[in-house]
Every structure is written in structure tokens, then in C-alpha cells.
Design an enzyme around this catalytic site. Structure first.
Site, PDB file in Angstrom:
ATOM      1  N   LYS A  13      10.529  43.211  62.341  1.00  0.00           N
ATOM      2  CA  LYS A  13      10.993  44.417  61.640  1.00  0.00           C
ATOM      3  C   LYS A  13       9.799  45.235  61.127  1.00  0.00           C
ATOM      4  O   LYS A  13       9.722  46.437  61.348  1.00  0.00           O
ATOM      5  CB  LYS A  13      11.904  44.033  60.456  1.00  0.00           C
ATOM      6  CG  LYS A  13      13.103  43.193  60.842  1.00  0.00           C
ATOM      7  CD  LYS A  13      13.965  42.834  59.654  1.00  0.00           C
ATOM      8  CE  LYS A  13      13.310  41.938  58.631  1.00  0.00           C
ATOM      9  NZ  LYS A  13      13.003  40.559  59.090  1.00  0.00           N
ATOM     10  N   ARG A  88      20.159  42.136  52.109  1.00  0.00           N
ATOM     11  CA  ARG A  88      20.077  40.756  52.568  1.00  0.00           C
ATOM     12  C   ARG A  88      21.257  39.916  52.107  1.00  0.00           C
ATOM     13  O   ARG A  88      21.306  38.714  52.421  1.00  0.00           O
ATOM     14  CB  ARG A  88      18.814  40.126  51.993  1.00  0.00           C
ATOM     15  CG  ARG A  88      17.622  40.201  52.901  1.00  0.00           C
ATOM     16  CD  ARG A  88      16.468  39.633  52.109  1.00  0.00           C
ATOM     17  NE  ARG A  88      15.574  38.885  52.917  1.00  0.00           N
ATOM     18  CZ  ARG A  88      14.403  39.373  53.344  1.00  0.00           C
ATOM     19  NH1 ARG A  88      14.057  40.591  53.071  1.00  0.00           N
ATOM     20  NH2 ARG A  88      13.598  38.610  54.032  1.00  0.00           N
ATOM     21  N   ARG A 127       1.291  34.397  62.145  1.00  0.00           N
ATOM     22  CA  ARG A 127       1.055  35.722  61.538  1.00  0.00           C
ATOM     23  C   ARG A 127      -0.131  35.670  60.572  1.00  0.00           C
ATOM     24  O   ARG A 127      -0.297  34.711  59.815  1.00  0.00           O
ATOM     25  CB  ARG A 127       2.301  36.179  60.773  1.00  0.00           C
ATOM     26  CG  ARG A 127       2.063  37.481  60.013  1.00  0.00           C
ATOM     27  CD  ARG A 127       3.326  38.150  59.571  1.00  0.00           C
ATOM     28  NE  ARG A 127       4.127  37.316  58.686  1.00  0.00           N
ATOM     29  CZ  ARG A 127       5.345  37.658  58.278  1.00  0.00           C
ATOM     30  NH1 ARG A 127       5.889  38.800  58.681  1.00  0.00           N
ATOM     31  NH2 ARG A 127       6.022  36.857  57.485  1.00  0.00           N
ATOM     32  N   ARG A 160       0.292  34.307  54.707  1.00  0.00           N
ATOM     33  CA  ARG A 160       1.222  34.371  53.578  1.00  0.00           C
ATOM     34  C   ARG A 160       1.680  32.959  53.202  1.00  0.00           C
ATOM     35  O   ARG A 160       1.901  32.124  54.072  1.00  0.00           O
ATOM     36  CB  ARG A 160       2.455  35.211  53.978  1.00  0.00           C
ATOM     37  CG  ARG A 160       2.261  36.702  53.763  1.00  0.00           C
ATOM     38  CD  ARG A 160       3.342  37.553  54.368  1.00  0.00           C
ATOM     39  NE  ARG A 160       4.719  37.152  54.127  1.00  0.00           N
ATOM     40  CZ  ARG A 160       5.792  37.848  54.540  1.00  0.00           C
ATOM     41  NH1 ARG A 160       5.619  38.988  55.193  1.00  0.00           N
ATOM     42  NH2 ARG A 160       7.016  37.429  54.312  1.00  0.00           N
ATOM     43  N   ARG A 171      13.421  29.749  54.834  1.00  0.00           N
ATOM     44  CA  ARG A 171      13.791  31.176  54.955  1.00  0.00           C
ATOM     45  C   ARG A 171      14.847  31.364  56.034  1.00  0.00           C
ATOM     46  O   ARG A 171      15.761  32.184  55.888  1.00  0.00           O
ATOM     47  CB  ARG A 171      12.543  32.012  55.283  1.00  0.00           C
ATOM     48  CG  ARG A 171      11.623  32.175  54.085  1.00  0.00           C
ATOM     49  CD  ARG A 171      10.227  32.582  54.489  1.00  0.00           C
ATOM     50  NE  ARG A 171      10.142  33.903  55.049  1.00  0.00           N
ATOM     51  CZ  ARG A 171       9.120  34.331  55.789  1.00  0.00           C
ATOM     52  NH1 ARG A 171       8.119  33.526  56.079  1.00  0.00           N
ATOM     53  NH2 ARG A 171       9.100  35.566  56.246  1.00  0.00           N
TER      54      ARG A 171
END
Ligand code: AP5
Length: 215
Positions: A13, A88, A127, A160, A171
Site C-alpha cells: 500500500k 482497519r 523491508r 521496523r 499483525r
């Protein structure tokens, strides 16, 4: 153009939104980026949100609804918005509906980027993010020109806290329980478009642009 970019953690996203905002000239509103900036600046909001984010849980709805209401009332949203990471939960979606009615900018399309769980874990665990400008990279799929250094601002990239494998799994569980029901919610509203997010960044961009060009 009033758009929600929807999808599980790691669907791409943020990566897509950064390019879409340049192409269509509407602001990219990422609740994750706003929360991380508040954590970095140690604001009251950041202090409240940090524990939830580090554990891979959702920050309470009341906090997010206030945040998004303020953001959507800013001047740069006059010609539309590209929401990423909000809503969400069903209560967040209901609240959004009310806010958008108040400001007269109803949602036109929810683009759901569909990616398999195995791909999501691979994307998130590789990432690397810039702490300064928020640019994100992938060690294999989208590496920076100089290893570990942001192409845009030259800062040292970091991983992160919520991109550790155990937090990624949490998650995804939270996504399946609390966020995925929104696919039905927006499907029933007749504004959902599902797209295949398994291709490379450029391929997905072409597909998403093809949808947005219709609005
Ligand atoms: P947030 O930052 O929104 O996290 P997320 O939804 O989990 O999404 P991500 O940013 O992790 O993934 P993305 O889809 O943007 O993927 P990206 O483009 O980076 O939220 C973080 C936390 O904040 C939440 O857990 C929660 O605690 C809190 N929060 C935020 N909003 C909230 C809300 N509304 N309510 C309550 N709490 C909230 O891509 C991922 C990786 O894949 C990158 O490395 C990228 O380079 C790579 N990649 C992207 N596209 C491709 C591709 N096509 N092929 C190969 N690799 C790709």
C-alpha cells in the site's frame, strides 16, 4: 478522487501510494506513517501508540478516528485523498462514513491489494525503512542504490520493530480478525475493487492506475 488503498500488512500500500500521489496529485494519508512520526517525536499520541504498534496490535479506534477526522479536514484534501492503513475496523469505517458525509467527500473506490501470506512475510521481513523521510525499500525486491542508505535523503535505513517475524505473524492474525471483514463491508457498499498484488511494483502500479483512471 476519494480513494482507500486497502490490503494486509506488506501488500504494498505504502509503496504504491507514494507513486500514486505524484500521478494523481492527491495527498497520501498513511495512519501508520502519522503514528510513527508521533512515536519518533515522543508526543502524547506517540507514547500511547508505541506499545500497541510494537506488539503488532491496533491502536484504539477512538484515537484513530480523532486523528483521521483532523487530517481529512486539512486544506490539501480539498480535491480528494488517498487513505492507506485506515479504516482497519468496522467502527473506524462507520466513523469514516460520517466524517466524509460531514465534509462532503464520499468514498468513491476501495482498492484491495491481494497478496498471499507467504509473500507478505517475505516482503515485510526484507523491508528496510528510512527513519528520516519514511521511504521504504526491500533488500531483494527494491534495494537502495547504496546498501543500507536511503536514496532520497542519505539516512541510515533500519528495520521496523514490527517487521520481526513473530510480530509480522501477529499483525496478520489481527488483520484477519479485525480488518478483513471490511472487504465484505465495502463489497456490499458496491465500491470494492480487488486487484492482484503479486506482481512486481511496476506491474501492480499499472493495475492500480488502471482502476483509478476511471474516477
Ligand atoms: P502500518 O504502517 O499501516 O502497517 P501495515 O498496514 O501493517 O502496512 P505496512 O506499512 O507494513 O505495509 P504496506 O502495505 O504499506 O507495504 P509496503 O508498501 O511498505 O501500521 C503500523 C501499525 O500502526 C499497525 O500495526 C497499528 O499498530 C498502527 N495503525 C496504523 N493504522 C492504524 C489504524 N487505522 N487503526 C489502528 N492502528 C493502526 O511494502 C512492504 C515491503 O514489500 C517493502 O519492503 C516493499 O519494498 C516491498 N514491496 C512492495 N510492493 C512490492 C511488490 N509488488 N513486489 C515485491 N516487493 C514489494
Amino acid at each position: 478522487m476519494n480513494v482507500v488503498l486497502f490490503g494486509p500488512p506488506g501488500a504494498g500500500k505504502g509503496t504504491q501510494a507514494k507513486e500514486l500521489t505524484k500521478k494523481y496529485g492527491i495527498p497520501h494519508i498513511s495512519t501508520g506513517d502519522i503514528l510513527r512520526a508521533n512515536v519518533r517525536d515522543a508526543t502524547e499520541l506517540g507514547k500511547e501508540a508505541k506499545g500497541y504498534m510494537d506488539r503488532g496490535e491496533l491502536v484504539p479506534d477512538t484515537v484513530l478516528i480523532g486523528l483521521i477526522r483532523n487530517r481529512l479536514n486539512e486544506a490539501d484534501c480539498v480535491d480528494g485523498y488517498l487513505l492507506d492503513g485506515y479504516p482497519r475496523t468496522i467502527p473506524q469505517a462507520d466513523a469514516l462514513d460520517g466524517i466524509l458525509r460531514e465534509i462532503g467527500k464520499p468514498l468513491e473506490v476501495v482498492i484491495n491489494i491481494d497478496v498471499s501470506d507467504d509473500n507478505l512475510v517475505e516482503r515485510l521481513s526484507g523491508r528496510r525503512t528510512c527513519p528520516n523521510c519514511g521511504e521504504s525499500y526491500h533488500i531483494v525486491f527494491n534495494p537502495p542504490e547504496k546498501q543500507g542508505i536511503c536514496n532520497v535523503c542519505g539516512s541510515q535505513l533500519y528495520q521496523r520493530d514490527d517487521d520481526r517475524e513473530e510480530v509480522i505473524r501477529q499483525r496478520l492474525t489481527v488483520y484477519n480478525q479485525k480488518t478483513k471483514p471490511l472487504i465484505d463491508y465495502y463489497g456490499k457498499a458496491g465500491i470494492l475493487v480487488n486487484i492482484d498484488g503479486s506482481g512486481n511494483v511496476d506491474e501492480v502500479f499499472q493495475t492500480v492506475s488502471g482502476v483509478m483512471d476511471k474516477y
